[in-house]
Design an enzyme around this catalytic site. Structure first.
Site, PDB file in Angstrom:
ATOM      1  CG  ASP A  52     -43.789  63.307 -83.628  1.00 45.96           C
ATOM      2  OD1 ASP A  52     -43.587  64.280 -82.877  1.00 45.96           O
ATOM      3  OD2 ASP A  52     -42.899  62.809 -84.346  1.00 45.96           O
ATOM      4  CG  ASN A  95     -38.404  67.981 -84.022  1.00 43.20           C
ATOM      5  OD1 ASN A  95     -38.226  68.248 -85.207  1.00 43.20           O
ATOM      6  ND2 ASN A  95     -37.434  67.554 -83.236  1.00 43.20           N
ATOM      7  CG  ASP A 351     -36.060  56.229 -87.144  1.00 44.60           C
ATOM      8  OD1 ASP A 351     -35.142  56.988 -87.528  1.00 44.60           O
ATOM      9  OD2 ASP A 351     -37.261  56.473 -87.308  1.00 44.60           O
ATOM     10  CE  LYS A 453     -39.844  63.122 -83.274  1.00 38.95           C
ATOM     11  NZ  LYS A 453     -40.684  64.094 -83.941  1.00 38.95           N
TER      12      LYS A 453
END
Ligand SMILES: Nc1ncnc2c1ncn2[C@@H]1O[C@H](COP(=O)(O)OP(=O)(O)OP(=O)(O)O)[C@@H](O)[C@H]1O
Ligand SMILES: Nc1ccn([C@@H]2O[C@H](COP(=O)(O)O)[C@@H](O)[C@H]2O)c(=O)n1
Length: 693
Positions: A52, A95, A351, A453
């Protein structure tokens, strides 16, 4: 990072030690964007290096931002200072919601023609509320696919045409990232007016132009009103905190109205440190609460973190974790067992709350996580994903539009499961905690590389502190040049396991014997054993370093093989090398090649293979191998050498070369390397508790 199709985590029993976590994703990507928008140079320390952040960095570089990375990982970012150097670009944002949303807002205001795309899942993640807010302002953003979702096309506008006099309304009940995106970008429009350049709506600014090229649209307060109940408020606190570090003090009225004062201007703070990721910390906080042992120390983030997910420690404490904290560290250990069930509104820790869902399996009753509708629009539909995968473990799970209830799993109720990860890093990471189950069943994590990620080395970090009662081993023994080494390396690669080339240890011992002026007679046995016990050996990037000297080539000669065969017949040498060989048995598993792996070193191995081939085939393979390295030899002499070596190896008194009674025989005389690999992996799968994946 594990790039294998799956990673089998054997049953884990305990954990202890210290982990240092990577930087926070939320802070990293906000800091990168702010550093790029600000004037001056920002030096960013401890930035997260992950998928990311990489897409964000690539995007900023494509926009003309100069980014230098130093050897210690520190980044120097030369801010654009509002000056758009590249007014046209096509950006791929993977993403990464933390890149897509704020870049959409910033680019819509900066002017220019931009296309923003991502992976297919990104094109299913809503962005309509943000685009609506930008459109109200007068920005021009088109959907290139489904309305309300990326990909997007952003067109230039003149800032003086923006409707900044009335409050900008944005929904806050789907994703707080929409508000974050506006807060990060709108100071661009609150700056003191820049010199007016002629521009008409829709025209591209000249290369290197200074926006707002359209004239004085700024010099006024910019007000944002949140429509609906704002979710994930702690993430907005991170945004406000970082904006303040970059010179923008946003005034807030409750969670409903945010005002960016007139004349606000981004100012680089010079140096900025990124805290470790509090969401990533949740796995190790849970580990400390679940695993037996002296506890886990987590470095890089403390209880006073600016990240909302740090409040996970409150939930973990409620469930029975003992959590201590200091500046930039946490120490966690198990205090109550079984864990205590909880019923929690997890809206503020969306999260990290996924980790609670797996902790709930170890609780004393059903646990309910409420107000988590945002899970449905994350990397995957996380409510569905968690419910499906928890059920595979044997758990009873109830779920609804915005909640999940998990019933604990009793001992004897756990099933070995292949956990699908939905390209969602957090699913992969939190399910690793299921390996601490009391039934001793292993957990298979499919596509484990999705952790890239936010935490590329997650599993390595877990394995550095976790203990397993039995680390799996595959032994591959057999005669010279049967292809053991080749097969071992490939099987290990495909499983993500470590590998041990035990022959190298005997070869190095033979080499140090020669260098010490000794021979392999019984008179020198003790001295050679002493040398073997203290080999100054390092394996690095496929090379064998002896006291720093690369001896890889010296070891591969047939003479070195013969010396190895001689020293390996000395019982004291074999004893001296025992502990070193066993030390290679580390999580997540080992593939070991040699002569006595299955008979002596790892007699409890789950799979033992005795690999052989006819002497003629082996001599021919070795011949080709040596010729390809430019070593001249003949097939006949090689065959004589290997037969002599096999004879010595199989007739010695200690640990002779022979198949273990429970070994599977594999004659690969007429097999390709790939066929042997496939066969061994099929045998391995047979002894695993998982369905074939
Ligand atoms: N199934 C196979 N078919 C053809 N060639 C193979 C096969 N397996 C291995 N080889 C080749 O044979 C050569 C010897 O293989 P390798 O070095 O892996 O054997 P080894 O058993 O580890 O030898 P040593 O015992 O001497 O360490 C290599 O060049 C390898 O590529
Ligand atoms: N487990 C082992 C491994 C090797 N040896 C001896 O070392 C020689 C060299 O091994 P290579 O696999 O590198 O060819 C071999 O011939 C054996 O004598 C051993 O005894 N035990």
């Amino acid at each position: 990072m594990f790039s294998t199709p799956f990673l089998d985590i054997p049953a884990l029993s305990g954990a202890a030690g210290t982990v240092r976590l990577p930087g926070s994703k939320s802070i990293s990507n906000r800091v990168l964007l702010l550093a790029a928008l600000a004037s001056g140079t920002t030096t960013v320390h401890d930035l997260l290096d992950s998928d990311d952040t990489r897409v964000m960095l690539d995007a900023l570089a494509a926009l003309g931002c100069s980014i230098e990375r130093s050897d210690d990982g520190t980044l120097r970012i030369e801010g654009l200072g509002g000056r758009l150097r590249t007014p046209r670009a096509s950006l791929f944002l993977g993403n990464a919601g933390t890149a897509m949303r704020p870049l959409t807002a910033a680019l819509a205001l900066l002017g220019g023609e931009f296309e923003l795309r991502g992976v297919p899942r990104m094109h299913e993640r809503p962005i309509g509320d943000l685009v609506d807010a930008l459109t109200q302002l007068g920005c021009r953003v088109d959907y290139l696919g489904n309305p309300g979702y990326p990909p997007l096309q952003i067109h230039p506008v003149a800032l003086d045409s923006l409707q900044l006099d009335t409050p900008i309304r944005v929904r806050g009940d789907v994703s707080s990232q929409f508000l974050t995106a506006l807060l990060l970008a709108l100071p661009l429009a609150a700056r003191a007016p820049a010199p007016t350049l002629p521009a008409s709506r829709g025209s591209l600014p000249p290369e290197g132009a200074v926006p707002p090229w359209g004239g004085p649209a700024a010099g006024r307060d910019i007000v944002i009103d949140v429509v609906g109940e704002l979710i994930s408020k702690p993430y907005i606190e991170i945004t406000l905190n970082l904006l303040a570090r970059f010179g923008i003090t946003v005034q807030r009225e409750g969670w409903q109205r945010f005002t960016i004062p007139a004349g606000s201007q981004y100012r680089s703070p010079g140096d900025i440190h990124v805290e470790a990721d509090a969401s990533s910390a949740s796995y190790f906080i849970a580990l400390g609460a679940i695993a037996e042992g002296s506890g886990i120390r987590i470095e890089g983030v403390g209880a006073d973190s600016i990240q909302g997910d740090i409040r996970f420690i409150d939930a973990a404490r409620q469930m029975g974790a003992a959590v201590d904290s200091g500046p930039n560290w946490l120490a966690v250990s198990r205090a109550a067992w079984p864990l205590k069930a909880i019923d929690i509104d997890a809206n503020h820790i969306p999260d990290a709350a996924m980790t609670l869902a797996v902790m709930a399996l170890y609780a004393d009753g059903p646990s309910t996580l409420r107000n988590i509708a945002s899970w449905r629009v994350k990397e995957t539909d996380r409510i569905d994903a968690m419910a499906n995968e928890l059920r595979k473990l044997g758990a009873t799970v109830e779920d609804g539009p915005d909640f999940i209830r998990i019933h604990p799993l009793p001992a004897t109720g756990w099933r070995a499961a292949s956990i699908k990860t939905y390209d969602d890093h957090r699913v992969a990471m939190c399910f690793s905690l299921a390996a601490f189950n009391p039934d001793g069943v292993a957990v298979r994590i499919l596509e484990p590389h999705c952790v890239a990620k936010t935490f590329p080395d997650y599993f390595e970090t877990l394995f550095s502190v976790a203990h397993a009662p039995e680390v799996p081993v595959i032994c591959i023994d057999g005669p010279t040049a049967s292809g053991k080494g080749t097969l071992t390396v490939e099987v290990a690669r495909r499983l993500g396991y470590h590998y041990l080339d035990s022959g190298t240890l005997y070869r190095v011992t033979g080499l140090v014997m020669r260098r010490a002026g000794l021979d392999a007679g019984p008179a020198h046995e003790t001295r050679i054993a002493d040398l073997a016990r203290a080999l100054p050996l390092v394996f690095s990037e496929g090379k064998v370093l002896l006291e720093g000297e690369d001896v890889s080539e010296d070891l591969r000669t047939e003479a070195a093989g013969m010396d190895a065969s001689r020293v390996s017949a000395l019982p004291a040498v074999r004893v001296a090398l025992l502990a070193l060989q066993r030390s290679f048995r580390r999580l997540p598993g080992l593939v070991a090649d040699g002569r006595d792996m299955g008979t002596v070193i790892f007699p409890d191995a789950e799979l033992k293979v005795y690999l052989t081939a006819s002497a003629a085939h082996r001599a021919e393979r070795r011949y080709k191998q040596l010729i390809s390295k430019g070593i001249s030899t003949t097939i006949d002499s090689l065959r004589a050498d290997l037969e002599a070596r096999d004879l010595r190896d199989s007739s010695r008194s200690v640990a002779p070369l022979k198949p273990a009674p429970d070994a599977r025989l594999l004659d690969n005389s007429h097999q390709t390397i790939e066929q042997s690999v496939v066969q061994v992996l099929a045998w391995w799968q047979e002894v695993q508790p998982f369905e074939s994946s």
